[in-house]
Design a protein around this motif. Sequence first.
Motif, short mmCIF file in Angstrom:
data_model
loop_
_atom_site.label_atom_id
_atom_site.label_comp_id
_atom_site.label_asym_id
_atom_site.label_seq_id
_atom_site.Cartn_x
_atom_site.Cartn_y
_atom_site.Cartn_z
N THR B 9 0.83 -1.21 0.00
CA THR B 9 0.00 0.00 0.00
C THR B 9 0.85 1.25 0.00
O THR B 9 2.01 1.23 0.43
CB THR B 9 -0.96 -0.02 1.21
N GLU B 10 0.28 2.33 -0.51
CA GLU B 10 0.97 3.62 -0.50
C GLU B 10 0.08 4.66 0.19
O GLU B 10 0.51 5.36 1.09
CB GLU B 10 1.28 4.05 -1.95
N THR B 11 -1.17 4.75 -0.24
CA THR B 11 -2.08 5.73 0.37
C THR B 11 -2.93 5.12 1.48
O THR B 11 -3.63 5.85 2.18
CB THR B 11 -3.07 6.29 -0.68
N TYR B 57 2.06 2.90 -7.62
CA TYR B 57 2.31 4.29 -7.25
C TYR B 57 3.33 4.95 -8.15
O TYR B 57 4.12 4.28 -8.79
CB TYR B 57 2.69 4.44 -5.77
N GLY B 58 3.28 6.28 -8.16
CA GLY B 58 4.21 7.07 -8.94
C GLY B 58 4.10 6.67 -10.40
O GLY B 58 3.00 6.54 -10.95
N ASP B 59 5.23 6.40 -11.01
CA ASP B 59 5.26 6.14 -12.44
C ASP B 59 5.21 4.63 -12.69
O ASP B 59 6.11 4.06 -13.28
CB ASP B 59 6.54 6.76 -13.00
N GLU B 61 5.22 2.27 -10.34
CA GLU B 61 6.09 1.53 -9.44
C GLU B 61 5.28 0.75 -8.40
O GLU B 61 4.10 0.97 -8.21
CB GLU B 61 7.03 2.52 -8.73
N ASP B 92 -5.34 3.49 -11.04
CA ASP B 92 -6.15 4.64 -11.43
C ASP B 92 -5.95 4.85 -12.92
O ASP B 92 -4.87 5.19 -13.37
CB ASP B 92 -5.69 5.87 -10.63
N TYR B 95 -4.09 7.51 -15.06
CA TYR B 95 -2.68 7.35 -15.47
C TYR B 95 -2.60 6.08 -16.30
O TYR B 95 -2.10 5.05 -15.86
CB TYR B 95 -1.79 7.28 -14.23
N THR B 98 0.54 3.59 -17.13
CA THR B 98 1.12 2.72 -16.10
C THR B 98 0.04 2.07 -15.24
O THR B 98 0.32 1.61 -14.14
CB THR B 98 2.05 3.54 -15.18
#
Lengths: 411, 155
Positions: B9-11, B57-59, B61, B92, B95, B98
Amino acid sequence: MSGQVAIVGAGPSGCYLAQALLKAQPDLIVDLIDRLPVPYGLVRYGVAADHQGTKGVTRQFARLFERQGARFFGNVAVGEAITLDALRAAYDVVVLAAGLSVDRPLGIPGSDLPGVIGAGRLTRSLYEHPDADALPDLGPRPLIIGNGNVAIDLLRLLAKTPEELEGSDLGAGPTKWLERQAIEEITITGRSPAAQAKFDAVMIKELAKLAGVTIRVIGAGASDDPAEQKKIDALLALDGIATGPRRVTFRFGLTPLGVEGADRAEAVHFTSPAGEETLPCSSVLTAIGFDPAADLPRDALVSLAADAEAGVLAPGLYAAGWFRRGPRGTIPDNRADAQALAGAILTDLAPDPSRQGAAVLAALPDVTDYTGWTRIDSAETATARPGRCRSKIATRDAMLSIARKDHGDAP
Amino acid sequence: MKLAILYGTETGNAEMLAEDLTAELEGANEVDCHNLADFAPADFAPDTFYLLICSTYGDGELPASAQPFAEVMEAEKPDLSAIHFAIFGMGDSEYDETFNHGPKRLAELMAAHGANQIGDRIAHDASGADMAEDLAFPWAEAVIEMAQDTVGEAA
């Protein structure tokens, strides 16, 4: 007696902090206090209207109130309706998570001309913040100064066609306003070379989907650093995109010296390694960072702080999120910060049962609670227009009236 | 057959789904839930079916909490040929380039060490209309059914 914590600011940092505190110690009393009648701060008023996926974190935050026992006290301006000292006396711990909401000034000659508009001010108006100014006229050729994610968000919003805003929560007024601007050209300038621009590459890649633009990227340069080159590559991939008539131009290495114009901004004069240059425009949008609002004495608190880096301002007083770290870092960065701060708070916590807690807020007028927010939220989603996921209630009075509805009707 | 839910998880959205799924499954099953950041690849067990939940997450990743796990996997190169897993991705589509690359990377990492994937990799879209749990609960039911006859066979 497990301790009482007040968090000032119910935006993402405050909510993540409450989440981490209650996960570690479920019997803690955690009260989130916000100056607005509604929670979620930046997620509601700063995250772009077309980034609904990012706004999905509010499902986690709803859990705080619905299952984890956190309480919401809205429409309470700490520093105005109640002093910070009074709040500190009432709670074992007070955490300032009020964010940074004031646009950092450009500070060059002409920057007070009409038509020079801060990104924060503009997004608050666009996203119908109840304290926002009326939407200003940008004219056909806005120029954006700044190279962070806020600048890119603004660029994307302004560049989109009406169809591309389907599914967003951009309001009826702002949608009409955007069409009325009839934007022909957007120039975005950064002081740094592209390699050092602060935006994330993924934000640039997203622009490749724009349906009505012709994009030029001038002077992106090159870098030996892979992370820097990734940003440059993302920019270069945009160069030459031609899906429509609205021109978008990226420029780098331009330091603004002055805004020119007789009675409103008409051009920006820059210096660059290549010499001086003047770019004509119809408005100047600044996205160069944020400073604290005047209601809480952040600078004084931070300068006297016991350990500002760790978020410890004074005994029982902490800072979280942008209020602590400055205007850098994404929502998940602030989640990681909040988790670390929660650990420090719980280590220090020494509950004093004589503190009155939320009773200190009881005499304040028109305080809203989480139930009030669920009424506002339901009203906003129920009245969403076609192509929109929500229709925001835009005034404080209307929010208060809906939040109060049915009060006292319980059997 | 034991179940273990592992999340990256990130968020916090994948963590929330993992907790919801744990609550959903624990009535009828023996189920553990771990953050990938706290899970050692040496602890993979053949009698357990692993349900992986991972965001992007990010690009494109791996999310922050899956990164230390990935580093240990690459350093220790465990033999996971007796291990079975299924994977549910969160992303999401805003984006799109990716979209759901984080779980794709995680699935590839598991496969590269011999682990056996059961069922297809499902992708939830944060910009879509579905709630993650409305996809994840039926997915879990389906992959658990598929795994009944295989997991633990080799043990």
